[in-house]
Write an enzyme that holds these catalytic residues in place. Structure first.
Site, PDB file in Angstrom:
ATOM      1  N   SER A 287       2.834  -7.315  -0.096  1.00 51.18           N
ATOM      2  CA  SER A 287       1.392  -7.452   0.094  1.00 51.18           C
ATOM      3  C   SER A 287       0.837  -8.777  -0.398  1.00 51.18           C
ATOM      4  O   SER A 287      -0.253  -9.175   0.017  1.00 51.18           O
ATOM      5  CB  SER A 287       0.660  -6.304  -0.616  1.00 51.18           C
ATOM      6  OG  SER A 287       0.924  -6.322  -2.013  1.00 51.18           O
TER       7      SER A 287
ATOM      8  N   HIS B   3       2.575  -2.014   5.080  1.00 54.16           N
ATOM      9  CA  HIS B   3       2.118  -3.186   5.832  1.00 54.16           C
ATOM     10  C   HIS B   3       2.930  -3.432   7.093  1.00 54.16           C
ATOM     11  O   HIS B   3       2.712  -4.436   7.783  1.00 54.16           O
ATOM     12  CB  HIS B   3       2.167  -4.422   4.934  1.00 54.16           C
ATOM     13  CG  HIS B   3       1.258  -4.350   3.749  1.00 54.16           C
ATOM     14  ND1 HIS B   3      -0.075  -4.650   3.807  1.00 54.16           N
ATOM     15  CD2 HIS B   3       1.513  -3.968   2.465  1.00 54.16           C
ATOM     16  CE1 HIS B   3      -0.618  -4.479   2.619  1.00 54.16           C
ATOM     17  NE2 HIS B   3       0.326  -4.060   1.783  1.00 54.16           N
TER      18      HIS B   3
ATOM     19  N   LYS C  66      -4.361   1.554   6.528  1.00 56.69           N
ATOM     20  CA  LYS C  66      -4.288   0.168   6.996  1.00 56.69           C
ATOM     21  C   LYS C  66      -4.336   0.148   8.531  1.00 56.69           C
ATOM     22  O   LYS C  66      -5.403   0.210   9.108  1.00 56.69           O
ATOM     23  CB  LYS C  66      -3.048  -0.512   6.407  1.00 56.69           C
ATOM     24  CG  LYS C  66      -3.163  -0.672   4.883  1.00 56.69           C
ATOM     25  CD  LYS C  66      -1.974  -1.335   4.284  1.00 56.69           C
ATOM     26  CE  LYS C  66      -2.202  -1.675   2.809  1.00 56.69           C
ATOM     27  NZ  LYS C  66      -2.464  -0.511   1.944  1.00 56.69           N
TER      28      LYS C  66
END
Length: 380
Positions: free
Chosen positions: A171, A199, A231
């Site tokens: 990240s 991610h 996300k």
């Protein structure tokens, strides 16, 4: 003599202020004129009308809250539907949905280890993995970043049950873990591999199926993954995916699953609709990567020091923590919201701006964002 048991907090606050590390909450309005490069809404789905409608419908049908833990009253047919579609989409046998990605990592790390076992953890791993290691009662070896050989060496120092754990995309800098190499080491050394794909989901792999799918490792023997619904899927919550027997084990042993209230139905409904929308529009994943590359190329062409992104995170170096804070504030004043990463959030002590690419950004918005970041950059 008066006694204040919290006097020490004032001293801690002074130290933070002197180091330029004070953090403050900044409530955002429902509608903002800022160009958003700070959120993790990689696919631009948080406000998508189909997603918000699904959240509203789920709340009307199932209620505002889950009403209890998943093992009591908090598990609905909607949760089971989401778990089934997540597992199938990502290429795993089964899935378990929890209230957050943080809770999912705590659940997986603690339930798959324990006293007498070994965890080999990448130095750049997310705080939720670090906390999982601390809570696990297992021995933990923190190894050099993205280094399969270091993982191999640590595993060979231990006899018995072992787990290697890594982010798929880190990240801070947005770089990807060497998953094929790590998987090979784990197979050779008889260890399990846990990958946090927070991610990677929605950005990497065919149609956004994630980093493990991109590496040809989805559903592989000895491999478990965690992910977040907050996300790319624009909602909230987390999940653990892996073999059915692993998921059954978590249901029976993972404390952040057993003793936590289930994910709110609205969040489950929104995540499920986002997943279905991604199936219908798989090009969103590629567009997020294209935007990230464009941001990187234009930032570096402007003379800034940025890290080439492997997914949707673009990291830009700042000369100091204070400079990073001022830079982010100046960007906001000029119309662009960016992330600001400072110690202790950065493992190497180097402060950064973090820009997150979104699939719905236009070429004009990319140029505008880069221009503002460049114009407000501090002098080294």
């Amino acid at each position: 003599m008066s006694f204040d048991p919290f006097d020490w907090i004032d001293e801690e606050a002074r130290r933070r202020a002197d180091a330029g590390l004070v953090r403050t909450l900044r409530p955002r309005p429902a509608a903002s004129g800022l160009l958003d490069l700070a959120s993790n809404d990689y696919l631009g789905l948080t406000r998508h009308p189909d997603v918000t409608a699904a959240a509203a419908e789920a709340a009307r049908r199932w209620g505002a809250g889950a009403t209890g833990s998943r093992l009591v009253t908090g598990s609905t047919a909607l949760h089971a539907e989401l778990e089934g579609e997540l597992a199938e989409f990502c290429g795993f046998e089964a899935a378990l949905v929890l209230s957050s990605g943080y809770a999912a990592n705590l659940a997986a790390v603690t339930a798959l280890t324990g006293h007498g076992s070994l965890i080999v953890s990448d130095a750049g791993n997310h705080a939720s993995i670090v906390d999982g290691c601390r809570l696990s009662r297992a021995g933990t070896a923190v190894v050099a970043h993205a280094d399969p050989d270091a993982v191999r060496k640590a595993l060979r120092s231990h006899e018995g049950r072992a787990l290697a754990v890594t982010d798929s995309v880190f990240s801070v800098d947005g770089d990807a873990a060497p998953l094929p190499g790590l998987a090979d080491v784990c197979r050779t050394e008889g260890a399990a591999l846990l990958v946090d794909d927070a991610h990677g989901l929605g950005v990497l792999g065919e149609g956004g199926r994630g980093a493990l799918a991109a590496a040809g490792l989805a559903g592989g023997e000895g491999i478990v993954t965690t992910l977040t619904l907050s996300k790319s899927l624009g909602s909230q919550g987390g999940a653990v995916l892996g073999p059915a027997r692993v998921i059954e084990h978590l249901v029976n042993t993972a404390r952040t699953f057993i003793f936590d209230t289930g994910l709110a139905p609205a969040a489950a409904g929104a995540a499920l609709e986002s997943l279905r929308l991604l199936r219908r529009e798989p090009e969103r994943a590629g567009r997020a990567r294209t935007v990230a590359t464009a941001l990187y190329e234009q930032l570096t062409a402007a003379g800034l020091t940025a890290v080439r992104p492997d997914a949707a995170v673009v990291s830009v170096r700042a000369p100091s923590a204070d400079a990073a804070v001022r830079w982010a504030a100046d960007c906001r004043t000029a119309g662009v919201a960016v992330g600001c990463f400072r110690p202790p959030s950065v493992p190497d002590g180097v402060s950064r701006l973090r820009l997150t690419a979104r699939a719905d950004l236009t070429e004009e918005q990319i140029v505008t964002a880069v221009s503002i970041v460049r114009r407000t950059a501090p002098v080294s």
